[in-house]
Design an enzyme around this catalytic site. Structure first.
Site, PDB file in Angstrom:
ATOM      1  N   ARG A 255       0.854  -1.182   0.000  1.00  0.00           N
ATOM      2  CA  ARG A 255       0.000   0.000   0.000  1.00  0.00           C
ATOM      3  C   ARG A 255       0.895   1.239   0.000  1.00  0.00           C
ATOM      4  O   ARG A 255       1.861   1.319   0.754  1.00  0.00           O
ATOM      5  CB  ARG A 255      -0.934   0.019   1.219  1.00  0.00           C
ATOM      6  CG  ARG A 255      -2.004  -1.064   1.210  1.00  0.00           C
ATOM      7  CD  ARG A 255      -3.047  -0.809   0.139  1.00  0.00           C
ATOM      8  NE  ARG A 255      -4.159  -1.760   0.193  1.00  0.00           N
ATOM      9  CZ  ARG A 255      -4.232  -2.866  -0.536  1.00  0.00           C
ATOM     10  NH1 ARG A 255      -3.225  -3.176  -1.355  1.00  0.00           N
ATOM     11  NH2 ARG A 255      -5.274  -3.667  -0.454  1.00  0.00           N
ATOM     12  N   GLU A 283      -2.256   8.017  -5.192  1.00  0.00           N
ATOM     13  CA  GLU A 283      -2.219   7.101  -6.327  1.00  0.00           C
ATOM     14  C   GLU A 283      -3.278   7.500  -7.343  1.00  0.00           C
ATOM     15  O   GLU A 283      -4.471   7.469  -6.995  1.00  0.00           O
ATOM     16  CB  GLU A 283      -2.468   5.671  -5.843  1.00  0.00           C
ATOM     17  CG  GLU A 283      -2.168   4.606  -6.881  1.00  0.00           C
ATOM     18  CD  GLU A 283      -2.250   3.197  -6.283  1.00  0.00           C
ATOM     19  OE1 GLU A 283      -1.310   2.416  -6.515  1.00  0.00           O
ATOM     20  OE2 GLU A 283      -3.242   2.900  -5.596  1.00  0.00           O
ATOM     21  N   HIS A 302      -0.062  -0.070 -10.072  1.00  0.00           N
ATOM     22  CA  HIS A 302      -0.771  -1.107  -9.312  1.00  0.00           C
ATOM     23  C   HIS A 302      -1.002  -2.342 -10.190  1.00  0.00           C
ATOM     24  O   HIS A 302      -2.134  -2.811 -10.342  1.00  0.00           O
ATOM     25  CB  HIS A 302      -2.098  -0.556  -8.796  1.00  0.00           C
ATOM     26  CG  HIS A 302      -2.500  -1.122  -7.462  1.00  0.00           C
ATOM     27  ND1 HIS A 302      -2.961  -0.357  -6.437  1.00  0.00           N
ATOM     28  CD2 HIS A 302      -2.506  -2.400  -6.989  1.00  0.00           C
ATOM     29  CE1 HIS A 302      -3.243  -1.117  -5.396  1.00  0.00           C
ATOM     30  NE2 HIS A 302      -2.974  -2.364  -5.710  1.00  0.00           N
TER      31      HIS A 302
END
Length: 344
Positions: A255, A283, A302
């Protein structure tokens, strides 16, 4: 080892009704024809596009659903959805974390919950090991310099290579344990930091237990696999980033908020450390962010988890879970309300 997972009660009906709530493109990848055919041998299958789950015309489907098979793009399962689904007994999520997908109403209702996070962990662990090997060879720096005048062959550079390095794994989570398993075959020393692990447990995983500060100072490569919790937000802050060795490599496939992005910037801009960031905070990073474009930093959007053909593994696991539920067997991906405080 005795399986301590509790088995759900066996189904009274041999043909439960499953409502598949996924975006069409997700459903196509997660439940291709052969996987869908197997699901149909277990249950009567109804389908709804995820964004229509709460639409009025979906009410009759929810009213009949006994198992909800969800995936990426499915809206939160809240009291509104549950009130329309009086027969619902289980939610099986063909994706990773359920923390932001299921509301407290699900647990209050006493529903059985399963996630395919275990299946999604496999590509993340494989990706992590691949990045670890590439970063150890400083591939990203070399690729950036390729073809430029003065670029030297680096085969004799002692800063390059994985052999003999010390790898620090932060978090003996599901993914962390898969990474530790893969590191057993690598010519490296492995350290692990996890507040729930004791020295014997670390040894069983092929690693030496260290507290986080000592791990950071002793590792050539640090890879993050801790869950994002209030106590782990900003886990690698300015002080802890300063503990990293000169030339260290930081890999984050967990994360983004585990790392203080602002504090990371000067370490990377100066070239003191390299970073592989599959997740960031925020993000995505805004255009023009100082980490973007650095030769010693690889930023990806990601992508470590299941992608493309790998998504079928999530759907296949979910169908396996439905079979186990129907047969009254323990679920391998079972998630309880108590788990939420320590999982990603």
């Amino acid at each position: 080892m005795t399986d301590t997972r509790s088995a759900p009660p066996s189904y009274a009906s041999p043909r439960p009704r499953v409502l598949v709530a996924m975006a069409p493109d997700v459903r196509q990848l997660a439940l291709p024809d052969d996987v869908m055919a197997r699901l149909r041998t277990l249950a009567d299958v109804m389908k709804v596009d995820a964004d229509e789950l709460t639409a009025p015309h979906t009410g009759p489907l929810l009213a009949e659903a006994e198992i909800l098979l969800s995936g990426w793009g499915c809206p939160a399962i809240d009291e509104h959805v549950l009130s329309a689904a009086p027969r619902l007994r289980a939610v099986v999520h063909a994706a990773g974390s359920v923390k932001h997908h299921l509301t407290p109403a699900v647990w209050e209702r006493g529903l059985t919950v399963s996630s395919a996070a275990g299946a999604n962990a496999v590509p993340v662990a494989d990706y992590t090991l691949s990045m670890l090997q590439l970063a150890a060879k400083r591939v990203f720096r070399q690729a950036s310099a390729y073809g430029k005048p003065g670029t030297l062959w680096q085969a004799l550079n002692p800063d390059f290579g994985l052999h003999g390095r010390t790898v620090g794994v932060v978090g003996a989570s599901r993914i962390g344990r898969l990474v530790l398993e893969r590191l057993r075959a690598q010519p490296v020393r492995v350290l692990v930091a996890d507040p729930y692990l004791d020295p014997a447990g670390a040894q069983a995983l092929g690693a030496e237990l260290r507290d986080l500060d000592k791990l950071l100072g002793a590792s050539d490569i640090v890879t993050l696999h801790a869950p994002l919790l209030p106590e782990t937000t900003g886990l690698l802050d300015e002080r802890r980033l300063g503990l990293l060795r000169d030339g260290a490599i930081l890999i984050n496939t967990a994360r983004g908020a585990l790392v203080d992005t602002d504090a990371l910037v000067p370490h990377c801009v100066s070239g003191r450390i390299d970073a592989v960031l599959d997740v960031t905070e925020p993000e995505p990073l805004p255009a023009g962010h100082p980490l973007i474009g650095l030769p010693n930093v690889l930023i990806t959007p990601h992508v470590a988890g299941a992608m493309g053909t790998e998504v079928e593994c999530l759907g296949a696991f979910a169908v396996d879970e439905i079979e186990r539920f129907v047969q009254g067997r323990p679920l391998l991906g079972a998630v309880s309300a108590e788990d939420l405080s320590r999982i990603a």
